[in-house]
Scaffold this active site. Sequence first.
Site, PDB file in Angstrom:
ATOM      1  CG  ASP A   2      39.479  64.320  -2.904  1.00  8.89           C
ATOM      2  OD1 ASP A   2      39.809  65.318  -3.570  1.00  8.89           O
ATOM      3  OD2 ASP A   2      39.790  63.165  -3.201  1.00  8.89           O
ATOM      4  CG  HIS A  19      40.207  74.956  -4.506  1.00  8.48           C
ATOM      5  ND1 HIS A  19      40.127  73.657  -4.067  1.00  8.48           N
ATOM      6  CD2 HIS A  19      41.167  74.963  -5.475  1.00  8.48           C
ATOM      7  CE1 HIS A  19      41.001  72.909  -4.734  1.00  8.48           C
ATOM      8  NE2 HIS A  19      41.636  73.680  -5.597  1.00  8.48           N
ATOM      9  CD  GLU A  49      52.288  63.674  -0.414  1.00  4.80           C
ATOM     10  OE1 GLU A  49      51.289  64.017   0.260  1.00  4.80           O
ATOM     11  OE2 GLU A  49      53.351  63.279   0.109  1.00  4.80           O
ATOM     12  CG  LEU A 113      35.875  72.326  17.122  1.00  7.91           C
ATOM     13  CD1 LEU A 113      35.601  70.829  17.180  1.00  7.91           C
ATOM     14  CD2 LEU A 113      35.183  72.916  15.891  1.00  7.91           C
ATOM     15  NE  ARG A 170      40.211  60.859  -0.489  1.00  9.50           N
ATOM     16  CZ  ARG A 170      41.444  60.921  -0.887  1.00  9.50           C
ATOM     17  NH1 ARG A 170      42.382  60.287  -0.230  1.00  9.50           N
ATOM     18  NH2 ARG A 170      41.778  61.621  -1.951  1.00  9.50           N
TER      19      ARG A 170
HETATM   20  C1  IPE Z   1      40.123  69.534  -2.613  1.00 14.26           C
HETATM   21  O1  IPE Z   1      39.695  68.754  -3.640  1.00 14.26           O
HETATM   22  C2  IPE Z   1      41.449  69.139  -2.008  1.00 14.26           C
HETATM   23  C3  IPE Z   1      42.391  70.271  -1.832  1.00 14.26           C
HETATM   24  C4  IPE Z   1      43.660  70.168  -2.162  1.00 14.26           C
HETATM   25  C5  IPE Z   1      41.940  71.545  -1.270  1.00 14.26           C
HETATM   26  P1  IPE Z   1      40.493  68.479  -5.003  1.00 14.26           P
HETATM   27  O2  IPE Z   1      41.028  69.763  -5.536  1.00 14.26           O
HETATM   28  O3  IPE Z   1      41.493  67.387  -4.801  1.00 14.26           O
HETATM   29  O4  IPE Z   1      39.292  67.958  -5.923  1.00 14.26           O
HETATM   30  P2  IPE Z   1      39.295  66.875  -7.067  1.00 14.26           P
HETATM   31  O5  IPE Z   1      39.931  65.622  -6.535  1.00 14.26           O
HETATM   32  O6  IPE Z   1      40.053  67.469  -8.224  1.00 14.26           O
HETATM   33  O7  IPE Z   1      37.849  66.688  -7.397  1.00 14.26           O
HETATM   34 MG    MG Z   2      41.390  65.303  -5.048  1.00 14.89          MG
END
Ligand code: IPE
Ligand code: MG
Length: 224
Positions: A2, A19, A49, A113, A170
């Site tokens: 995240d 990303h 989601e 792995l 997390r």
């Molecule tokens: C990556 O982080 C999670 C994915 C869906 C790839 P976010 O896109 O949720 O990042 P924040 O929460 O907006 O910072």
């Molecule tokens: Mg997020």
Amino acid sequence: MDGNGRWARSRGASVAYGHREGVEAVQRCVRAAIKQGVQFLTLYAFSSENWKRSEEEIGNLTALLRFYLRHKLSELHEQNVKLQIIGEPERFGKTLNKELQEAQDKTANNKVLTLTLALSYGGRAELVKATKLLIEEVVKGQLSLDDINEQHLSNCLQTASIPDPDILVRTSGEHRLSNFLLWQSAYSELLFLDVLWPDFQENHFSEIIDHYGRRNRRFGGRPR
Ligand code: IPE
Ligand code: MG
């Protein structure tokens, strides 16, 4: 994983850039796992989601997934990594789903792995699916109600071939499970790191291992 969005926004950059950098962090994380001798790594790449996000962002994430498969799979294969998908990858469309299947087939015998990517994954949806499988067996007379136990349900989950996680991490300072491996994490150690995912480095992985080593796991028993 995240924090991609916040990481990008803090730089005045697009979420797509966050990303993209997140993919680099995935590679660092996989390398660190191999170095540390970790045999199972499960990454929550896209939740059921996450389909609520904009079409543009979903398009970017899908394109990145395709890029990862086409350009990074050979490296994973050379690293002796077995790729496995959980979730509903078919929701990403026929072509990508086929590529995901081929990637799993190609790496199926790799031993170092097991890298499980959770794609369009949700813990509750997974439990509903498992329940349906069990009911189907009962209805067909292949299973009696009394024979249903925890092991049986575990075997109906998509994670049947991998052990429950020892530690669940997390990033980005959030303190939520967000529908990830709900059944499987019953006794997992939980660790919440403040680092935003694109900033994740090998030393964070070492930190995780150190934390884990200091925990005293009792599984409901008395301390040893
Ligand atoms: C990556 O982080 C999670 C994915 C869906 C790839 P976010 O896109 O949720 O990042 P924040 O929460 O907006 O910072
Ligand atoms: Mg997020």
